[in-house]
Design a protein around this motif. Structure first.
Motif, PDB file in Angstrom:
ATOM      1  N   GLU A  70      -3.087  24.096  -4.619  1.00  0.00           N
ATOM      2  CA  GLU A  70      -3.486  22.909  -4.084  1.00  0.00           C
ATOM      3  C   GLU A  70      -4.746  22.512  -4.297  1.00  0.00           C
ATOM      4  N   ALA A  71      -5.728  22.548  -5.284  1.00  0.00           N
ATOM      5  CA  ALA A  71      -6.604  22.113  -5.572  1.00  0.00           C
ATOM      6  C   ALA A  71      -6.343  20.057  -4.693  1.00  0.00           C
ATOM      7  N   PHE A  72      -6.042  19.898  -5.589  1.00  0.00           N
ATOM      8  CA  PHE A  72      -6.437  18.459  -4.938  1.00  0.00           C
ATOM      9  C   PHE A  72      -5.205  18.247  -3.947  1.00  0.00           C
ATOM     10  N   ALA A  73      -5.068  18.861  -3.185  1.00  0.00           N
ATOM     11  CA  ALA A  73      -4.010  18.501  -1.268  1.00  0.00           C
ATOM     12  C   ALA A  73      -5.186  17.407  -0.920  1.00  0.00           C
TER      13      ALA A  73
ATOM     14  N   ARG B  36      -6.517  26.548  -2.899  1.00  0.00           N
ATOM     15  CA  ARG B  36      -6.861  25.229  -2.209  1.00  0.00           C
ATOM     16  C   ARG B  36      -8.238  25.904  -3.409  1.00  0.00           C
ATOM     17  N   SER B  37      -9.136  24.774  -3.149  1.00  0.00           N
ATOM     18  CA  SER B  37     -11.006  24.087  -3.539  1.00  0.00           C
ATOM     19  C   SER B  37     -11.545  22.975  -2.839  1.00  0.00           C
TER      20      SER B  37
ATOM     21  N   GLY C 155      -0.307   8.808  -9.358  1.00  0.00           N
ATOM     22  CA  GLY C 155       0.050  10.387  -8.606  1.00  0.00           C
ATOM     23  C   GLY C 155      -0.818   9.949  -7.408  1.00  0.00           C
ATOM     24  N   THR C 156      -0.697  10.860  -6.875  1.00  0.00           N
ATOM     25  CA  THR C 156      -1.737  11.126  -5.720  1.00  0.00           C
ATOM     26  C   THR C 156      -2.767  12.079  -5.418  1.00  0.00           C
ATOM     27  N   ALA C 157      -3.497  11.946  -6.639  1.00  0.00           N
ATOM     28  CA  ALA C 157      -4.901  13.050  -6.585  1.00  0.00           C
ATOM     29  C   ALA C 157      -6.211  11.741  -7.067  1.00  0.00           C
TER      30      ALA C 157
ATOM     31  N   PRO D  69      -0.485  18.176  -5.720  1.00  0.00           N
ATOM     32  CA  PRO D  69      -0.571  17.720  -6.646  1.00  0.00           C
ATOM     33  C   PRO D  69      -0.510  18.691  -8.276  1.00  0.00           C
ATOM     34  N   GLU D  70       0.275  18.088  -9.420  1.00  0.00           N
ATOM     35  CA  GLU D  70       0.037  18.973 -10.756  1.00  0.00           C
ATOM     36  C   GLU D  70      -1.477  17.968 -11.141  1.00  0.00           C
TER      37      GLU D  70
END
Length: 753
Positions: free
Chosen positions: A566-569, A610-611, A692-694, A539-540
């Motif tokens: 995709e840090a918040f995936a 990724r994070s 959003g999705t985060a 997510p952005e």
């Protein structure tokens, strides 16, 4: 004597400068490429545009370059043909307007200090320098028309003063490189000579005789700019509606009807609520200063935001059509007929320029345009390849102020933190145990191979395609050094470190805006074909929007690297939130791109970052990883220092790889709390909130409300969005916390509103 390569023609409103420039171009012989800088909308003055086009020979090629900063490209591509650019002031007005720097009455914070404004100013400097380099670096003649606006009284507004100052600086920069400089007054062209002073511009300066200051100069003679066989008396007054007639002024790029009406009345000011397209800013590039140096030959590109029919109608109704009836150039720039004159109202004249439509960017000089405009895309690079070790590094471009500023620096001591988008609380117990195990092994150098194997198993990849990192942000910088893209598209608003890294390696930046009226979803067709890198969050951040997998995969091209942040995936449910329950079964639309599938295969390189920082509450332990083709992973590894991911972080990565269900629980709890926060915020009058999705939401407040400062007065910190390209001071990002804290936030926010 060699033929001139660059001629600068200056003049005021109705001076006849365009006619002089056109005769110069015709006298050169051969093909002519006409660069029209003033934009027009679908409801523009078609008759007047047709009139101005009719005065040019049918053999002349016309390119519309309104509000694009890449003026050098169509000049370089013209080869030996004559190029006539008319005019510089209209182009400058469009770029300034698109970034909020023109309609600035000085009553609010200076937009030049925000990331968009600073980037636009640096991009203007670089674009003018690149224009001069392109003109002087080819055999054909280039004629540039400039609007002489500096002789009027001081402009009353900050935005118009900025236009006058920048235009004057640009004129000096071009004059320093030009073989000839003409000033046109009342249809007469006067040759201007150098008196030994001027801006220091790198590159050869034309040899000109200095005029002794103790000797009175002889009267200036009119300059004949036409071939003898077809000489035209430049002093002949133009016929009404003839070649030198100046069309009415109209706005350069997208504004709302209220702003357009104010422009027509000779006013400037910030719209109370601009069209959704206008807060998705102009794309930007940066470069060396106009006066200080001229060493960079990379020209930036820009995205021009369109004007809708309502705006165009309002503009037409609010403009007198007679520049002479207006207060004069002190009140604002105006673009004349394919090229510009100074005019009223902080506007640029919309005549023969790029047609900016409702839904997308205007056509750029190199043939790129909005979807469906019939533009032919530039061919993509042939295949991905590592940059040669012997290839010279491009000069780094300046990083806009604010690009390196993040939420952790925006929480004053003692305040309740809704700014940092990290899950509140301590890391899970298993995560702490893993990090402690890493500390027990601190007597040995880090070995990232076990972590790579574990992560490869989680995502269905080969271990050679995994690179552990000291935080995902390291991946932006390593990848930029490894790939060194020529032209990178950065989807905005988004995490700003990507653009900072790309500017450092000299990449030209094209900002691709998300639009609120489209739910912030990415339009893949808006990405220019010739970009060899695309950066997008999923997510952005800060919108929280999740693009479909297919949208991202459509960005793949031969020779292009697509970088997906995709840090918040881990906050996205694995049961695919984008799946249509009534639709056919198929690949998960919302699934993580880190989880490689056979259908993901395509041309170019797909890179995923990724994070663990956000979901596991470990911002102090820099811990992330990169996923890509093994060959590219090797290049990225070689682009940075060894052992960048410490052993405690590597042990955390190993533990994380085997516990997807643990992240699922955190994601489910966060989603429930996000729903609580949304419900409370949507009860407040005057605000718009995007889900959003985060673990955060994006909020837009009314233009006259200082949300950040007001909440500080209640001991609460939220994340201002002025450092995100495309957003202004009305937007704030609010991190998800607990229902009790949400109640405290919304109570304070209601009082601020």
């Amino acid at each position: 004597m060699s033929s001139p390569r660059l001629v600068l023609v200056l003049g005021g409103t109705r001076s006849g400068k365009s006619a002089v420039a056109e005769r110069l171009a015709a006298a050169a012989g051969g093909p002519v490429r006409y660069l029209a800088t003033a934009p027009s909308g679908p409801d523009g003055d078609g008759d007047r545009i047709a009139l101005h086009r009719s005065r040019r020979p049918a053999s002349w090629e016309t390119l519309e370059v309104a509000a694009t900063e890449d003026l050098a490209l169509p000049i370089r591509e013209a080869a030996g043909a004559t190029v006539l650019l008319d005019g510089l002031g209209a182009w400058l007005a469009g770029v300034l307007h698109a970034s909020g720097l023109l309609d600035d009455d000085g009553r609010r914070e200076d937009p030049a200090g925000a990331i968009d404004g600073a980037a636009a100013l640096a991009g203007i400097e670089h674009a003018v320098q690149a224009l001069a380099d392109a003109a002087c670096g080819r055999e054909g003649l280039t004629v540039v028309v400039g609007e002489e606006a500096g002789m009027a009284p001081v402009a009353p507004t900050r935005g118009t003063r900025r236009w006058v100052d920048l235009l004057g600086t640009a004129h000096q920069a071009l004059a320093a490189r030009a073989d000839r400089v003409l000033l046109v007054v009342a249809g007469r062209a006067i040759e201007l000579h150098d008196v030994g002073a001027g801006p220091e511009i790198a590159g050869p300066r034309p040899a000109q005789s200095a005029l002794p200051l103790d000797v009175a100069p002889a009267p200036a003679a009119a300059v004949d700019v036409s071939p003898p066989a077809s000489a035209v008396d430049a002093s002949t007054p133009p016929e009404p509606g003839g070649p030198d007639a100046v069309p009415p002024a109209a706005v350069a790029v997208g504004v709302d009807a209220t702003t357009a009406a104010a422009i027509g009345a000779g006013e400037t000011g910030r719209p109370t609520d601009p069209l959704p397209g206008t807060d998705a800013l102009a794309a930007s590039g940066d470069g060396p200063g106009l006066v200080d140096d001229a060493t960079d030959d990379v020209a930036p590109a820009a995205v021009a935001v369109g004007v809708d029919a309502t705006t165009a109608a309002a503009i037409g109704a609010g403009e007198s059509g007679d520049p002479a009836a207006a207060p004069g150039p002190a009140n604002g720039p105006a673009a004349a007929a394919d090229g510009a004159t100074a005019g009223p109202g902080g506007t640029a004249t919309a005549t023969d320029g790029a047609s900016a439509g409702d839904d997308g960017p205007a056509a750029a000089a190199d043939g790129r345009g909005a979807p469906g405009d019939g533009a032919t895309p530039a061919p993509a690079a042939s295949s991905p390849a590592a940059p040669s070790p012997d290839a010279p590094l491009r000069e780094a471009l300046p990083v806009p102020p604010g690009a390196r500023m993040h939420g952790d620096r925006m929480v004053p001591d003692g305040m309740l933190d809704f700014a940092v988008n990290v899950v509140a609380g301590d890391p899970p117990g298993w995560a702490r145990q893993a990090m402690n195990a890493g500390l027990d092994a601190a007597g040995r150098y880090p070995d990232d191979r076990p972590a790579a194997v574990a992560l490869a198993g989680r995502h269905g990849r080969a271990p050679e395609g995994v690179l552990p990192l000291g935080g995902a942000v390291e991946g932006f910088w390593r990848l930029a050094l490894a790939v060194r893209p020529r032209r990178a598209a950065v989807v905005v608003p988004g995490f700003t470190e990507a653009e900072a890294a790309l500017r450092t390696v000299g990449a030209e930046i094209v900002r691709v805006p998300r639009r609120p009226e489209q739910g912030w979803m990415l339009d893949p067709e808006a990405v220019p074909e010739d970009c060899d890198m695309v950066v997008v969050g999923r997510p952005e951040n800060p919108t929280g929007v999740l693009d479909h997998r297919e949208t991202i995969l459509r960005l793949r091209r031969p020779g292009r690297t697509v970088l997906v942040d995709e840090a918040f995936a881990d906050f996205v449910p694995r049961e695919d939130p984008l799946r249509d329950p009534e639709g056919p079964a198929g690949p998960p639309a919302g699934g993580a791109l880190a989880d490689e599938r056979p259908s993901d295969a395509g041309p170019g390189d797909l890179v995923v970052l990724r994070s663990l920082t956000k979901v596991l509450s470990v911002p102090g332990v820099r811990c992330g990883y990169l996923l890509a083709d093994p060959e590219l992973v090797d290049r990225v590894r070689d682009a940075g220092a060894p052992w960048s991911c410490p052993t405690p972080a590597l042990e955390l990565l190993r533990a994380y790889a085997g516990r997807p269900e643990a992240c699922d629980r955190i994601a489910a709890r966060t989603a429930a709390h996000r729903g609580d926060l949304l419900a409370r915020l949507r009860q407040l009058a005057g605000v718009q909130v995007w889900d959003g999705t985060a673990n955060f939401v994006l909020l837009r407040a009314p233009a006259d409300v200082d949300v950040v400062g007001g909440l500080h007065g209640h001991g609460i910190a939220v994340r201002p969005c002025t450092t995100f390209a495309g957003l202004d001071d009305r937007y704030v990002r609010i991190a998800v916390r607990t229902p009790a804290l949400h109640a405290q936030l919304t109570t304070a926010l209601a009082r601020v509103l």
